[in-house]
Write a protein that holds these residues in place. Structure first.
Motif, PDB file in Angstrom:
ATOM      1  N   GLN A   1       0.807  -1.208   0.000  1.00  0.00           N
ATOM      2  CA  GLN A   1       0.000   0.000   0.000  1.00  0.00           C
ATOM      3  C   GLN A   1       0.847   1.269   0.000  1.00  0.00           C
ATOM      4  O   GLN A   1       0.323   2.360  -0.168  1.00  0.00           O
ATOM      5  CB  GLN A   1      -0.941  -0.002   1.208  1.00  0.00           C
ATOM      6  N   VAL A   2       2.163   1.120   0.197  1.00  0.00           N
ATOM      7  CA  VAL A   2       3.072   2.264   0.144  1.00  0.00           C
ATOM      8  C   VAL A   2       4.295   1.874  -0.673  1.00  0.00           C
ATOM      9  O   VAL A   2       4.903   0.827  -0.437  1.00  0.00           O
ATOM     10  CB  VAL A   2       3.508   2.709   1.559  1.00  0.00           C
ATOM     11  N   LEU A   3       4.639   2.702  -1.649  1.00  0.00           N
ATOM     12  CA  LEU A   3       5.854   2.513  -2.438  1.00  0.00           C
ATOM     13  C   LEU A   3       6.836   3.603  -2.032  1.00  0.00           C
ATOM     14  O   LEU A   3       6.480   4.786  -2.020  1.00  0.00           O
ATOM     15  CB  LEU A   3       5.544   2.612  -3.936  1.00  0.00           C
ATOM     16  N   GLU A   4       8.058   3.210  -1.693  1.00  0.00           N
ATOM     17  CA  GLU A   4       9.034   4.189  -1.216  1.00  0.00           C
ATOM     18  C   GLU A   4      10.318   4.124  -2.029  1.00  0.00           C
ATOM     19  O   GLU A   4      10.849   3.044  -2.308  1.00  0.00           O
ATOM     20  CB  GLU A   4       9.330   3.960   0.267  1.00  0.00           C
ATOM     21  N   PHE A   5      10.803   5.312  -2.388  1.00  0.00           N
ATOM     22  CA  PHE A   5      12.043   5.475  -3.130  1.00  0.00           C
ATOM     23  C   PHE A   5      12.779   6.676  -2.539  1.00  0.00           C
ATOM     24  O   PHE A   5      12.182   7.445  -1.780  1.00  0.00           O
ATOM     25  CB  PHE A   5      11.743   5.720  -4.621  1.00  0.00           C
TER      26      PHE A   5
ATOM     27  N   LEU B   1      10.947  10.003  -2.496  1.00  0.00           N
ATOM     28  CA  LEU B   1       9.577   9.871  -3.004  1.00  0.00           C
ATOM     29  C   LEU B   1       8.831   8.767  -2.260  1.00  0.00           C
ATOM     30  O   LEU B   1       9.329   7.650  -2.118  1.00  0.00           O
ATOM     31  CB  LEU B   1       9.594   9.551  -4.499  1.00  0.00           C
ATOM     32  N   ARG B   2       7.632   9.100  -1.802  1.00  0.00           N
ATOM     33  CA  ARG B   2       6.775   8.133  -1.116  1.00  0.00           C
ATOM     34  C   ARG B   2       5.395   8.175  -1.766  1.00  0.00           C
ATOM     35  O   ARG B   2       4.804   9.248  -1.910  1.00  0.00           O
ATOM     36  CB  ARG B   2       6.664   8.475   0.369  1.00  0.00           C
ATOM     37  N   ILE B   3       4.889   7.008  -2.166  1.00  0.00           N
ATOM     38  CA  ILE B   3       3.594   6.921  -2.830  1.00  0.00           C
ATOM     39  C   ILE B   3       2.652   6.100  -1.956  1.00  0.00           C
ATOM     40  O   ILE B   3       2.876   4.909  -1.734  1.00  0.00           O
ATOM     41  CB  ILE B   3       3.722   6.274  -4.225  1.00  0.00           C
ATOM     42  N   ASP B   4       1.619   6.750  -1.451  1.00  0.00           N
ATOM     43  CA  ASP B   4       0.635   6.104  -0.587  1.00  0.00           C
ATOM     44  C   ASP B   4      -0.556   5.693  -1.451  1.00  0.00           C
ATOM     45  O   ASP B   4      -1.359   6.529  -1.866  1.00  0.00           O
ATOM     46  CB  ASP B   4       0.203   7.080   0.517  1.00  0.00           C
ATOM     47  N   LEU B   5      -0.665   4.396  -1.723  1.00  0.00           N
ATOM     48  CA  LEU B   5      -1.721   3.909  -2.604  1.00  0.00           C
ATOM     49  C   LEU B   5      -3.094   3.988  -1.950  1.00  0.00           C
ATOM     50  O   LEU B   5      -4.094   4.253  -2.616  1.00  0.00           O
ATOM     51  CB  LEU B   5      -1.424   2.470  -3.026  1.00  0.00           C
TER      52      LEU B   5
ATOM     53  N   LEU C   1       4.153   3.016 -13.305  1.00  0.00           N
ATOM     54  CA  LEU C   1       5.597   2.971 -13.536  1.00  0.00           C
ATOM     55  C   LEU C   1       6.348   2.557 -12.272  1.00  0.00           C
ATOM     56  O   LEU C   1       7.250   1.715 -12.318  1.00  0.00           O
ATOM     57  CB  LEU C   1       6.089   4.332 -14.022  1.00  0.00           C
ATOM     58  N   ALA C   2       5.969   3.152 -11.136  1.00  0.00           N
ATOM     59  CA  ALA C   2       6.705   2.925  -9.889  1.00  0.00           C
ATOM     60  C   ALA C   2       6.547   1.505  -9.362  1.00  0.00           C
ATOM     61  O   ALA C   2       7.408   1.016  -8.629  1.00  0.00           O
ATOM     62  CB  ALA C   2       6.252   3.927  -8.830  1.00  0.00           C
ATOM     63  N   ARG C   3       5.472   0.841  -9.719  1.00  0.00           N
ATOM     64  CA  ARG C   3       5.287  -0.544  -9.279  1.00  0.00           C
ATOM     65  C   ARG C   3       6.212  -1.506 -10.031  1.00  0.00           C
ATOM     66  O   ARG C   3       6.373  -2.658  -9.625  1.00  0.00           O
ATOM     67  CB  ARG C   3       3.831  -0.972  -9.481  1.00  0.00           C
TER      68      ARG C   3
ATOM     69  N   GLN D   1      17.634   3.030 -10.508  1.00  0.00           N
ATOM     70  CA  GLN D   1      18.995   3.280 -10.020  1.00  0.00           C
ATOM     71  C   GLN D   1      19.078   4.647  -9.340  1.00  0.00           C
ATOM     72  O   GLN D   1      20.026   5.402  -9.529  1.00  0.00           O
ATOM     73  CB  GLN D   1      19.994   3.197 -11.179  1.00  0.00           C
ATOM     74  N   LEU D   2      18.088   4.939  -8.528  1.00  0.00           N
ATOM     75  CA  LEU D   2      18.046   6.227  -7.830  1.00  0.00           C
ATOM     76  C   LEU D   2      19.072   6.258  -6.696  1.00  0.00           C
ATOM     77  O   LEU D   2      19.333   5.248  -6.069  1.00  0.00           O
ATOM     78  CB  LEU D   2      16.636   6.468  -7.275  1.00  0.00           C
TER      79      LEU D   2
END
Length: 231
Positions: A132-136, A139-143, A168-170, A230-231
């Protein structure tokens, strides 16, 4: 379940009535506005689930209305217009529109696009088996909340921009063609790859404000786009 409200903003009363009758028969609660100023007032009062918005309106231009409402809401906005040139579509999408339908149009196609837009306006994924959360870095994406944060600050993304980012982020490092992204995000066969390019460009402008000047979305020449792994 309550009927979803649709505000139809169209100055041609015959067209507006035809759309209203057809969508009402398919289970929607339809409201009508016939000029730009009335449209803004009703959009704020009615709080619709979706807008069908004509471009050429008396009182206030449809693109201008879209830009104003995008500062207040992320509900799906479908442009309906006799202006079918590429630059007209780009102008509507750049203003924050989610889709652009040219006249004359099929009522069945309009219904399909309305349903697709409403599906997209929900949570990107409600399955408990998916993250439910993608983290880079940065950048943090809360689905669950349909929000993205850049260096701790909430990004001002439209629903479609958020959906493109999530797709894209998934899959970091995996290249998607414009046609694939259109099909996955818009839920139909790609008819104009420029739609994807416009949303990618808007996303990049918002993401390039990161403190580390990171490039999150990369162009894969001859292929499409990918999320930087490759961040």
């Amino acid at each position: 379940m309550a009927e979803q409200k649709i505000l139809i903003i169209e100055d041609d009363k015959d067209i507006s009535e035809i759309i209203t009758v057809y969508l009402s028969k398919n289970g929607f609660d339809c409201r009508q506005a016939f000029d730009g100023n009335e449209a803004l007032r009703m959009a704020r009062e009615v709080e619709p689930s979706l807008l069908i918005l004509d471009v050429q309106l008396p009182g206030r231009d449809g693109v201008d209305i879209c830009q104003v409402l995008r500062q207040e809401t992320d509900i799906p906005i479908l442009f309906l217009s006799c202006l079918g040139e590429e630059q007209d579509k780009i102008r509507g999408l750049d203003a924050g529109g989610d889709d652009y339908i040219t006249k004359p149009f099929s009522l069945a196609e309009l219904l399909a696009r309305v349903k697709a837009a409403l599906r997209r306006s929900g949570l990107p994924d409600t399955s408990v088996t998916r993250k439910q959360v993608l983290e880079f870095p940065g950048l943090r994406i809360d689905l669950a909340e349909s929000l993205a944060f850049l260096d701790g600050r909430a990004l001002d993304l439209t629903q479609m921009e958020f959906q493109v980012l999530v797709r894209l982020a998934r899959n970091p490092g995996w290249p998607f063609t414009s046609e694939q992204l259109f099909s996955l995000v818009w839920g139909e066969k790609c008819i104009d790859t420029r739609t994807v390019a416009v949303h990618i460009n808007r996303l990049r402008k918002k993401l390039e404000q990161s403190e580390g000047k990171r490039e999150y979305i990369l162009t894969v020449w001859g292929k499409g786009y990918k999320f930087n792994n490759q961040l």
